[in-house]
Design a protein around this motif. Sequence first.
Motif, PDB file in Angstrom:
ATOM      1  N   LEU A 284       0.837  -1.204   0.000  1.00 11.73           N
ATOM      2  CA  LEU A 284       0.000   0.000   0.000  1.00 11.73           C
ATOM      3  C   LEU A 284       0.870   1.252   0.000  1.00 11.73           C
ATOM      4  CD1 LEU A 284      -2.548  -1.186   2.708  1.00 11.73           C
ATOM      5  CD2 LEU A 284      -2.911  -1.130   0.231  1.00 11.73           C
ATOM      6  N   GLY A 285       0.230   2.384   0.288  1.00 11.20           N
ATOM      7  CA  GLY A 285       0.950   3.645   0.400  1.00 11.20           C
ATOM      8  C   GLY A 285       1.864   3.649   1.605  1.00 11.20           C
ATOM      9  N   ASP A 286       2.846   4.551   1.582  1.00 11.24           N
ATOM     10  CA  ASP A 286       3.826   4.645   2.669  1.00 11.24           C
ATOM     11  C   ASP A 286       3.199   4.981   4.017  1.00 11.24           C
ATOM     12  OD1 ASP A 286       6.170   4.001   1.267  1.00 11.24           O
ATOM     13  OD2 ASP A 286       6.356   6.045   0.509  1.00 11.24           O
TER      14      ASP A 286
ATOM     15  N   TRP B 239       5.064   0.710  -0.156  1.00  8.32           N
ATOM     16  CA  TRP B 239       6.045   1.552  -0.836  1.00  8.32           C
ATOM     17  C   TRP B 239       5.440   2.524  -1.845  1.00  8.32           C
ATOM     18  CZ3 TRP B 239       6.236   0.970  -6.133  1.00  8.32           C
ATOM     19  CH2 TRP B 239       5.681  -0.203  -6.646  1.00  8.32           C
ATOM     20  N   THR B 240       4.132   2.480  -2.062  1.00 13.80           N
ATOM     21  CA  THR B 240       3.533   3.340  -3.091  1.00 13.80           C
ATOM     22  C   THR B 240       3.178   4.707  -2.506  1.00 13.80           C
ATOM     23  OG1 THR B 240       1.193   2.816  -2.756  1.00 13.80           O
ATOM     24  CG2 THR B 240       2.487   1.229  -4.042  1.00 13.80           C
ATOM     25  N   ASP B 241       2.658   5.583  -3.358  1.00 11.39           N
ATOM     26  CA  ASP B 241       2.181   6.894  -2.909  1.00 11.39           C
ATOM     27  C   ASP B 241       0.693   6.868  -2.598  1.00 11.39           C
ATOM     28  OD1 ASP B 241       4.683   8.087  -3.109  1.00 11.39           O
ATOM     29  OD2 ASP B 241       4.375   8.708  -5.184  1.00 11.39           O
ATOM     30  N   GLY B 242       0.121   5.668  -2.425  1.00 13.27           N
ATOM     31  CA  GLY B 242      -1.294   5.522  -2.121  1.00 13.27           C
ATOM     32  C   GLY B 242      -1.970   4.463  -2.968  1.00 13.27           C
ATOM     33  N   CYS B 243      -1.220   3.869  -3.877  1.00 16.64           N
ATOM     34  CA  CYS B 243      -1.761   2.841  -4.757  1.00 16.64           C
ATOM     35  C   CYS B 243      -1.749   1.475  -4.079  1.00 16.64           C
ATOM     36  CB  CYS B 243      -0.938   2.781  -6.048  1.00 16.64           C
ATOM     37  SG  CYS B 243      -1.060   4.282  -7.055  1.00 16.64           S
ATOM     38  N   ILE B 244      -2.229   0.492  -4.807  1.00 25.02           N
ATOM     39  CA  ILE B 244      -2.225  -0.902  -4.381  1.00 25.02           C
ATOM     40  C   ILE B 244      -1.274  -1.631  -5.324  1.00 25.02           C
ATOM     41  CG2 ILE B 244      -3.611  -2.990  -4.158  1.00 25.02           C
ATOM     42  CD1 ILE B 244      -6.044  -1.017  -3.732  1.00 25.02           C
ATOM     43  N   ALA B 245      -0.220  -2.229  -4.769  1.00 28.06           N
ATOM     44  CA  ALA B 245       0.813  -2.838  -5.596  1.00 28.06           C
ATOM     45  C   ALA B 245       0.865  -4.348  -5.435  1.00 28.06           C
ATOM     46  CB  ALA B 245       2.174  -2.245  -5.236  1.00 28.06           C
ATOM     47  N   VAL B 246       1.116  -5.014  -6.546  1.00 22.97           N
ATOM     48  CA  VAL B 246       1.361  -6.450  -6.602  1.00 22.97           C
ATOM     49  C   VAL B 246       2.591  -6.644  -7.496  1.00 22.97           C
ATOM     50  CG1 VAL B 246      -1.058  -7.130  -6.234  1.00 22.97           C
ATOM     51  CG2 VAL B 246      -0.239  -6.700  -8.566  1.00 22.97           C
TER      52      VAL B 246
ATOM     53  N   PHE C  12      -2.402   3.840   7.054  1.00 25.31           N
ATOM     54  CA  PHE C  12      -3.518   3.839   8.001  1.00 25.31           C
ATOM     55  C   PHE C  12      -4.412   5.042   7.793  1.00 25.31           C
ATOM     56  CE2 PHE C  12       0.018   1.551   9.932  1.00 25.31           C
ATOM     57  CZ  PHE C  12      -0.567   0.300  10.040  1.00 25.31           C
ATOM     58  N   GLY C  13      -5.715   4.776   7.687  1.00 21.15           N
ATOM     59  CA  GLY C  13      -6.686   5.842   7.486  1.00 21.15           C
ATOM     60  C   GLY C  13      -6.982   6.070   6.016  1.00 21.15           C
ATOM     61  N   HIS C  14      -8.069   6.769   5.776  1.00 19.65           N
ATOM     62  CA  HIS C  14      -8.552   7.067   4.428  1.00 19.65           C
ATOM     63  C   HIS C  14      -7.750   8.205   3.810  1.00 19.65           C
ATOM     64  CE1 HIS C  14     -11.332   7.630   1.138  1.00 19.65           C
ATOM     65  NE2 HIS C  14     -11.643   8.843   1.540  1.00 19.65           N
ATOM     66  N   LYS C  15      -7.500   8.114   2.530  1.00 15.58           N
ATOM     67  CA  LYS C  15      -6.805   9.184   1.811  1.00 15.58           C
ATOM     68  C   LYS C  15      -7.603  10.479   1.954  1.00 15.58           C
ATOM     69  CE  LYS C  15      -4.393  10.241  -2.392  1.00 15.58           C
ATOM     70  NZ  LYS C  15      -3.178  10.420  -1.610  1.00 15.58           N
ATOM     71  N   GLN C  16      -6.910  11.546   2.327  1.00 14.94           N
ATOM     72  CA  GLN C  16      -7.556  12.845   2.523  1.00 14.94           C
ATOM     73  C   GLN C  16      -7.159  13.872   1.470  1.00 14.94           C
ATOM     74  OE1 GLN C  16      -9.778  13.350   5.164  1.00 14.94           O
ATOM     75  NE2 GLN C  16      -9.499  11.165   5.467  1.00 14.94           N
ATOM     76  N   GLN C  17      -5.884  13.779   1.040  1.00 14.59           N
ATOM     77  CA  GLN C  17      -5.385  14.810   0.137  1.00 14.59           C
ATOM     78  C   GLN C  17      -4.179  14.318  -0.646  1.00 14.59           C
ATOM     79  OE1 GLN C  17      -4.459  17.660   3.293  1.00 14.59           O
ATOM     80  NE2 GLN C  17      -2.322  17.594   2.626  1.00 14.59           N
ATOM     81  N   GLU C  18      -3.902  15.046  -1.720  1.00 18.81           N
ATOM     82  CA  GLU C  18      -2.732  14.771  -2.537  1.00 18.81           C
ATOM     83  C   GLU C  18      -1.490  14.760  -1.665  1.00 18.81           C
ATOM     84  OE1 GLU C  18      -0.516  13.997  -5.884  1.00 18.81           O
ATOM     85  OE2 GLU C  18      -2.682  14.255  -5.896  1.00 18.81           O
ATOM     86  N   GLY C  19      -0.657  13.738  -1.847  1.00 21.05           N
ATOM     87  CA  GLY C  19       0.626  13.673  -1.149  1.00 21.05           C
ATOM     88  C   GLY C  19       0.605  13.049   0.224  1.00 21.05           C
ATOM     89  N   ASP C  20      -0.569  12.618   0.730  1.00 20.91           N
ATOM     90  CA  ASP C  20      -0.581  12.040   2.084  1.00 20.91           C
ATOM     91  C   ASP C  20      -0.138  10.577   2.105  1.00 20.91           C
ATOM     92  OD1 ASP C  20      -2.871  10.661   1.230  1.00 20.91           O
ATOM     93  OD2 ASP C  20      -4.240  11.723   2.568  1.00 20.91           O
TER      94      ASP C  20
END
Length: 163
Positions: free
Chosen positions: A53-55, A134-141, A58-66
């Motif tokens: 997942l993103g770096d 390791w992503t910026d908010g994406c889901i990686a496989v 925890f918690g829902h995405k709120q804004q660009e860059g979080d």
Amino acid sequence: MLRGKLLAGLCCLVLWAGEVLAAGVDHVVVYKAERTMQLLAKGKVVKTYAIGLGDDPFGHKQQEGDERTPEGNYVIDYRNPQSGYHLSLHISYPNARDKANAKKAGVDPGGMIMIHGLPNGYGWAKHFFAGRDWTDGCIAVNNEEIEEIGQLVANGTPITIHP
């Protein structure tokens, strides 16, 4: 003898792959806390993947860059042929609620949330990425998995992302 076993194993794999393809994946479900993604057909799990997942997962995405991965109900709405990662399926974040919350907070909700493989040129390093956020908010496989997911999941498929 070995050739016969290999042929039998290959036949089983082809039959299994055909069963999964024929299953008609109609929903993707992500469990962020467990770092798993499931493909479902008619409510039955047909495939499960370990994910990154993103770096800041925890918690829902709120804004660009979080660096958070969103939570909620979305849709796989298109594929990005120009991705910097090995294949990518776009998740319809931000939805209307996400946009309204970001506007209220005076921030940009961000976007470009994808299910994707490894960075282009880094397929050889799949063991380094495995089990990491390791992503910026994406889901990686890994790359093999995103190729399979790309074949099984059509545009328009709903995706539910749980905390």
